[in-house]
Design a protein around this motif. Structure first.
Motif, PDB file in Angstrom:
ATOM      1  N   VAL A  15       0.838  -1.189   0.000  1.00  0.00           N
ATOM      2  CA  VAL A  15       0.000   0.000   0.000  1.00  0.00           C
ATOM      3  C   VAL A  15       0.876   1.243   0.000  1.00  0.00           C
ATOM      4  O   VAL A  15       0.654   2.181  -0.731  1.00  0.00           O
ATOM      5  CB  VAL A  15      -0.960  -0.004   1.218  1.00  0.00           C
ATOM      6  CG1 VAL A  15      -1.669   1.325   1.355  1.00  0.00           C
ATOM      7  CG2 VAL A  15      -1.969  -1.123   1.078  1.00  0.00           C
ATOM      8  N   GLY A  16       1.939   1.239   0.816  1.00  0.00           N
ATOM      9  CA  GLY A  16       2.845   2.377   0.882  1.00  0.00           C
ATOM     10  C   GLY A  16       3.518   2.628  -0.451  1.00  0.00           C
ATOM     11  O   GLY A  16       3.610   3.761  -0.905  1.00  0.00           O
ATOM     12  N   SER A  17       3.964   1.581  -1.107  1.00  0.00           N
ATOM     13  CA  SER A  17       4.621   1.738  -2.393  1.00  0.00           C
ATOM     14  C   SER A  17       3.661   2.311  -3.421  1.00  0.00           C
ATOM     15  O   SER A  17       4.020   3.182  -4.199  1.00  0.00           O
ATOM     16  CB  SER A  17       5.144   0.385  -2.895  1.00  0.00           C
ATOM     17  OG  SER A  17       6.141  -0.087  -2.037  1.00  0.00           O
ATOM     18  N   PHE A  18       2.431   1.830  -3.407  1.00  0.00           N
ATOM     19  CA  PHE A  18       1.446   2.325  -4.364  1.00  0.00           C
ATOM     20  C   PHE A  18       1.186   3.801  -4.143  1.00  0.00           C
ATOM     21  O   PHE A  18       1.161   4.583  -5.066  1.00  0.00           O
ATOM     22  CB  PHE A  18       0.140   1.540  -4.259  1.00  0.00           C
ATOM     23  CG  PHE A  18      -0.913   2.053  -5.188  1.00  0.00           C
ATOM     24  CD1 PHE A  18      -1.919   2.893  -4.726  1.00  0.00           C
ATOM     25  CD2 PHE A  18      -0.881   1.744  -6.535  1.00  0.00           C
ATOM     26  CE1 PHE A  18      -2.879   3.388  -5.585  1.00  0.00           C
ATOM     27  CE2 PHE A  18      -1.833   2.237  -7.396  1.00  0.00           C
ATOM     28  CZ  PHE A  18      -2.833   3.065  -6.917  1.00  0.00           C
ATOM     29  N   SER A  19       1.032   4.208  -2.876  1.00  0.00           N
ATOM     30  CA  SER A  19       0.714   5.599  -2.613  1.00  0.00           C
ATOM     31  C   SER A  19       1.887   6.504  -2.972  1.00  0.00           C
ATOM     32  O   SER A  19       1.689   7.598  -3.444  1.00  0.00           O
ATOM     33  CB  SER A  19       0.292   5.806  -1.154  1.00  0.00           C
ATOM     34  OG  SER A  19       1.368   5.568  -0.290  1.00  0.00           O
ATOM     35  N   VAL A  20       3.126   6.027  -2.774  1.00  0.00           N
ATOM     36  CA  VAL A  20       4.277   6.838  -3.153  1.00  0.00           C
ATOM     37  C   VAL A  20       4.308   7.009  -4.660  1.00  0.00           C
ATOM     38  O   VAL A  20       4.555   8.086  -5.167  1.00  0.00           O
ATOM     39  CB  VAL A  20       5.597   6.213  -2.634  1.00  0.00           C
ATOM     40  CG1 VAL A  20       6.799   6.857  -3.284  1.00  0.00           C
ATOM     41  CG2 VAL A  20       5.678   6.348  -1.127  1.00  0.00           C
ATOM     42  N   GLN A  21       4.013   5.942  -5.395  1.00  0.00           N
ATOM     43  CA  GLN A  21       4.016   6.040  -6.844  1.00  0.00           C
ATOM     44  C   GLN A  21       2.908   6.973  -7.325  1.00  0.00           C
ATOM     45  O   GLN A  21       3.095   7.699  -8.285  1.00  0.00           O
ATOM     46  CB  GLN A  21       3.839   4.662  -7.472  1.00  0.00           C
ATOM     47  CG  GLN A  21       5.060   3.798  -7.294  1.00  0.00           C
ATOM     48  CD  GLN A  21       4.870   2.414  -7.848  1.00  0.00           C
ATOM     49  OE1 GLN A  21       3.763   1.991  -8.158  1.00  0.00           O
ATOM     50  NE2 GLN A  21       5.951   1.686  -7.966  1.00  0.00           N
ATOM     51  N   ALA A  22       1.790   6.964  -6.652  1.00  0.00           N
ATOM     52  CA  ALA A  22       0.654   7.761  -7.090  1.00  0.00           C
ATOM     53  C   ALA A  22       0.730   9.196  -6.590  1.00  0.00           C
ATOM     54  O   ALA A  22       0.083  10.062  -7.128  1.00  0.00           O
ATOM     55  CB  ALA A  22      -0.643   7.110  -6.604  1.00  0.00           C
ATOM     56  N   ASP A  23       1.504   9.467  -5.547  1.00  0.00           N
ATOM     57  CA  ASP A  23       1.528  10.768  -4.907  1.00  0.00           C
ATOM     58  C   ASP A  23       2.874  11.448  -5.115  1.00  0.00           C
ATOM     59  O   ASP A  23       3.858  11.107  -4.459  1.00  0.00           O
ATOM     60  CB  ASP A  23       1.214  10.600  -3.422  1.00  0.00           C
ATOM     61  CG  ASP A  23       1.086  11.929  -2.690  1.00  0.00           C
ATOM     62  OD1 ASP A  23       1.532  12.968  -3.206  1.00  0.00           O
ATOM     63  OD2 ASP A  23       0.534  11.914  -1.594  1.00  0.00           O
ATOM     64  N   GLY A  24       2.906  12.411  -6.002  1.00  0.00           N
ATOM     65  CA  GLY A  24       4.129  13.140  -6.288  1.00  0.00           C
ATOM     66  C   GLY A  24       4.651  13.909  -5.094  1.00  0.00           C
ATOM     67  O   GLY A  24       5.848  14.093  -4.939  1.00  0.00           O
ATOM     68  N   GLY A  25       3.742  14.361  -4.227  1.00  0.00           N
ATOM     69  CA  GLY A  25       4.151  15.087  -3.035  1.00  0.00           C
ATOM     70  C   GLY A  25       4.942  14.213  -2.083  1.00  0.00           C
ATOM     71  O   GLY A  25       5.966  14.630  -1.544  1.00  0.00           O
ATOM     72  N   GLN A  26       4.473  12.985  -1.906  1.00  0.00           N
ATOM     73  CA  GLN A  26       5.212  12.047  -1.061  1.00  0.00           C
ATOM     74  C   GLN A  26       6.555  11.726  -1.687  1.00  0.00           C
ATOM     75  O   GLN A  26       7.560  11.649  -0.998  1.00  0.00           O
ATOM     76  CB  GLN A  26       4.419  10.758  -0.871  1.00  0.00           C
ATOM     77  CG  GLN A  26       3.405  10.825   0.232  1.00  0.00           C
ATOM     78  CD  GLN A  26       2.777   9.469   0.439  1.00  0.00           C
ATOM     79  OE1 GLN A  26       2.279   8.850  -0.496  1.00  0.00           O
ATOM     80  NE2 GLN A  26       2.812   8.992   1.654  1.00  0.00           N
ATOM     81  N   MET A  27       6.577  11.526  -2.993  1.00  0.00           N
ATOM     82  CA  MET A  27       7.814  11.201  -3.675  1.00  0.00           C
ATOM     83  C   MET A  27       8.793  12.369  -3.564  1.00  0.00           C
ATOM     84  O   MET A  27       9.971  12.183  -3.270  1.00  0.00           O
ATOM     85  CB  MET A  27       7.537  10.855  -5.143  1.00  0.00           C
ATOM     86  CG  MET A  27       8.765  10.382  -5.856  1.00  0.00           C
ATOM     87  SD  MET A  27       9.538   8.994  -5.010  1.00  0.00           S
ATOM     88  CE  MET A  27       9.103   7.711  -6.105  1.00  0.00           C
ATOM     89  N   TYR A  28       8.307  13.583  -3.777  1.00  0.00           N
ATOM     90  CA  TYR A  28       9.135  14.789  -3.664  1.00  0.00           C
ATOM     91  C   TYR A  28       9.783  14.844  -2.282  1.00  0.00           C
ATOM     92  O   TYR A  28      10.984  15.086  -2.164  1.00  0.00           O
ATOM     93  CB  TYR A  28       8.257  16.028  -3.912  1.00  0.00           C
ATOM     94  CG  TYR A  28       8.946  17.356  -3.727  1.00  0.00           C
ATOM     95  CD1 TYR A  28       9.710  17.911  -4.744  1.00  0.00           C
ATOM     96  CD2 TYR A  28       8.823  18.060  -2.538  1.00  0.00           C
ATOM     97  CE1 TYR A  28      10.334  19.129  -4.574  1.00  0.00           C
ATOM     98  CE2 TYR A  28       9.444  19.277  -2.360  1.00  0.00           C
ATOM     99  CZ  TYR A  28      10.203  19.822  -3.384  1.00  0.00           C
ATOM    100  OH  TYR A  28      10.825  21.031  -3.207  1.00  0.00           O
ATOM    101  N   SER A  29       9.002  14.608  -1.260  1.00  0.00           N
ATOM    102  CA  SER A  29       9.517  14.658   0.114  1.00  0.00           C
ATOM    103  C   SER A  29      10.466  13.507   0.406  1.00  0.00           C
ATOM    104  O   SER A  29      11.520  13.704   1.005  1.00  0.00           O
ATOM    105  CB  SER A  29       8.367  14.640   1.113  1.00  0.00           C
ATOM    106  OG  SER A  29       7.590  15.800   0.975  1.00  0.00           O
ATOM    107  N   SER A  30      10.097  12.299   0.005  1.00  0.00           N
ATOM    108  CA  SER A  30      10.906  11.134   0.349  1.00  0.00           C
ATOM    109  C   SER A  30      12.258  11.135  -0.362  1.00  0.00           C
ATOM    110  O   SER A  30      13.221  10.579   0.155  1.00  0.00           O
ATOM    111  CB  SER A  30      10.152   9.832   0.066  1.00  0.00           C
ATOM    112  OG  SER A  30      10.004   9.616  -1.320  1.00  0.00           O
ATOM    113  N   LEU A  31      12.348  11.754  -1.514  1.00  0.00           N
ATOM    114  CA  LEU A  31      13.632  11.836  -2.220  1.00  0.00           C
ATOM    115  C   LEU A  31      14.533  12.917  -1.632  1.00  0.00           C
ATOM    116  O   LEU A  31      15.701  12.996  -1.970  1.00  0.00           O
ATOM    117  CB  LEU A  31      13.410  12.120  -3.708  1.00  0.00           C
ATOM    118  CG  LEU A  31      12.801  10.988  -4.517  1.00  0.00           C
ATOM    119  CD1 LEU A  31      12.566  11.423  -5.950  1.00  0.00           C
ATOM    120  CD2 LEU A  31      13.705   9.765  -4.482  1.00  0.00           C
TER     121      LEU A  31
END
Length: 97
Positions: A15-31
């Motif tokens: 679920v976490g992986s899916f939401s990171v892929q779908a959510d650019g904001g999470q990806m922006y922050s996590s990178l």
């Protein structure tokens, strides 16, 4: 009990992986992009450009140019490859900020 925890952990990761892929904001922050470009792409440091509100196509092009080496910057040439496959989601997030 261990099997239940293992299954629950695997489900959470999926679920976490899916939401990171779908959510650019999470990806922006996590990178770690916000470390230089600021929360929501609003940089407080003049030497790092603000990315908030930029055209998504422009942002995607910049990321891909850094990934390919067509655009040179030691930090971005190292960071941009981590966004591979998520460029559009990140760009859409930033465009909406």
């Amino acid at each position: 009990m261990k099997k239940i925890l293992l299954v629950a952990a695997a489900a959470a990761l999926s679920v976490g992986s899916f939401s990171v892929q779908a959510d650019g904001g999470q990806m922006y922050s996590s990178l770690g992009c916000s470390g230089c470009h600021g929360a929501g792409g609003k940089s407080a440091i003049p030497s790092y450009p603000s990315l908030a509100g930029k055209d998504a196509a422009w942002t995607v092009k910049q990321l891909k140019d850094f990934q390919s080496g067509a655009r040179k910057d030691a930090t971005m040439n190292a960071m941009a490859p981590m966004a591979a496959g998520h460029e559009q989601a990140i760009a859409d997030y930033l465009a909406g900020q």
